[in-house]
Design a protein around this motif. Structure first.
Motif, mmCIF file in Angstrom:
data_model
loop_
_atom_site.group_PDB
_atom_site.id
_atom_site.type_symbol
_atom_site.label_atom_id
_atom_site.label_comp_id
_atom_site.label_asym_id
_atom_site.label_seq_id
_atom_site.Cartn_x
_atom_site.Cartn_y
_atom_site.Cartn_z
ATOM 1 N N ALA A 40 -42.314 20.779 43.873
ATOM 2 C CA ALA A 40 -41.957 20.588 45.269
ATOM 3 C C ALA A 40 -43.087 19.957 46.064
ATOM 4 O O ALA A 40 -42.854 19.332 47.088
ATOM 5 N N LEU A 43 -42.594 16.362 47.004
ATOM 6 C CA LEU A 43 -41.474 15.999 47.872
ATOM 7 C C LEU A 43 -41.918 15.936 49.325
ATOM 8 O O LEU A 43 -42.798 16.689 49.742
ATOM 9 N N SER A 45 -41.547 16.390 53.509
ATOM 10 C CA SER A 45 -40.987 17.427 54.384
ATOM 11 C C SER A 45 -39.647 16.963 54.926
ATOM 12 O O SER A 45 -39.444 15.775 55.181
ATOM 13 N N CYS A 46 -38.743 17.911 55.119
ATOM 14 C CA CYS A 46 -37.463 17.611 55.762
ATOM 15 C C CYS A 46 -37.755 17.417 57.252
ATOM 16 O O CYS A 46 -38.397 18.265 57.870
ATOM 17 N N ALA A 57 -34.693 14.434 54.440
ATOM 18 C CA ALA A 57 -35.807 13.535 54.727
ATOM 19 C C ALA A 57 -35.269 12.204 55.256
ATOM 20 O O ALA A 57 -36.020 11.362 55.717
ATOM 21 N N ASN A 61 -30.714 11.975 51.726
ATOM 22 C CA ASN A 61 -31.928 12.337 50.985
ATOM 23 C C ASN A 61 -32.262 13.799 51.259
ATOM 24 O O ASN A 61 -32.964 14.118 52.211
ATOM 25 N N HIS A 62 -31.740 14.669 50.401
ATOM 26 C CA HIS A 62 -31.964 16.106 50.556
ATOM 27 C C HIS A 62 -33.101 16.593 49.665
ATOM 28 O O HIS A 62 -33.307 17.784 49.532
ATOM 29 N N GLN A 63 -33.796 15.671 49.040
ATOM 30 C CA GLN A 63 -34.929 16.010 48.172
ATOM 31 C C GLN A 63 -36.177 16.166 49.033
ATOM 32 O O GLN A 63 -37.060 15.311 49.059
ATOM 33 N N CYS A 64 -36.231 17.285 49.758
ATOM 34 C CA CYS A 64 -37.342 17.528 50.665
ATOM 35 C C CYS A 64 -37.612 19.021 50.735
ATOM 36 O O CYS A 64 -36.836 19.819 50.209
ATOM 37 N N VAL A 65 -38.711 19.381 51.363
ATOM 38 C CA VAL A 65 -39.111 20.785 51.440
ATOM 39 C C VAL A 65 -39.417 21.190 52.879
ATOM 40 O O VAL A 65 -39.728 20.365 53.721
ATOM 41 N N GLY A 120 -36.390 24.201 49.314
ATOM 42 C CA GLY A 120 -36.402 22.931 48.602
ATOM 43 C C GLY A 120 -35.026 22.669 48.012
ATOM 44 O O GLY A 120 -34.062 23.392 48.295
ATOM 45 N N PRO A 121 -34.894 21.649 47.169
ATOM 46 C CA PRO A 121 -33.586 21.272 46.612
ATOM 47 C C PRO A 121 -32.849 22.389 45.873
ATOM 48 O O PRO A 121 -31.636 22.514 45.994
#
Length: 142
Positions: A40, A43, A45-46, A57, A61-65, A120-121
């Motif tokens: 993580a 990745l 930040s959201c 993000a 794009n949901h690959q964020c933390v 995270g994801p």
């Protein structure tokens, strides 16, 4: 003209070899240990939301933390879903503090995930998301 004796040349070569060896060892020590950092960490930040509810993000794009100290609309969306869909008593203030961290840890525990309190994801896929008057799975929101 000054000449160098054979023993003196060996000492010079040995000193250079030692210096190169020390520099290489120092460089290796400065490198992170493979696998030591969580995935993580790479990745972003959201910073926004997607589909009105999922921290993101950017669009799709949901690959964020998200973690302690984060603030904004992404945190607010996460808090709303944690409150509405998991019935956890937390503030929806847009600030990722101890309450939010504990609520995320609770979701992770229930889903059998590593319990680090960082969104995270994997946590996103394990959650239900607030959508209007109902709560929906991550996949049904896509």
């Amino acid at each position: 003209m000054q000449t160098t004796t054979a023993p003196h040349r060996r000492t010079q070569r040995g000193t250079r070899t030692l210096a190169v060896g020390v520099a290489a060892a120092t460089a290796l020590l400065a490198l992170p240990v493979l696998g030591a950092a969580p995935a993580a960490a790479a990745l972003p930040s959201c910073t926004t939301t997607d589909r009105g509810a999922i921290p993101a993000a950017g669009r799709d794009n949901h690959q964020c933390v998200l973690g302690s100290g984060n603030q904004g609309v992404a945190v607010k969306a996460l808090q709303k879903s944690l409150r509405d869909c998991t019935k956890q008593s937390i503030s929806v203030d847009g600030s990722y503090g101890p309450e939010t961290r504990q609520a995320v840890t609770n979701v992770q525990r229930k889903a059998g995930l590593a319990q680090d309190g960082v969104y995270g994801p994997k946590t996103a896929r394990a959650m239900l998301w607030s959508s209007g008057q109902s709560c929906r799975t991550y996949l049904s929101m896509l």
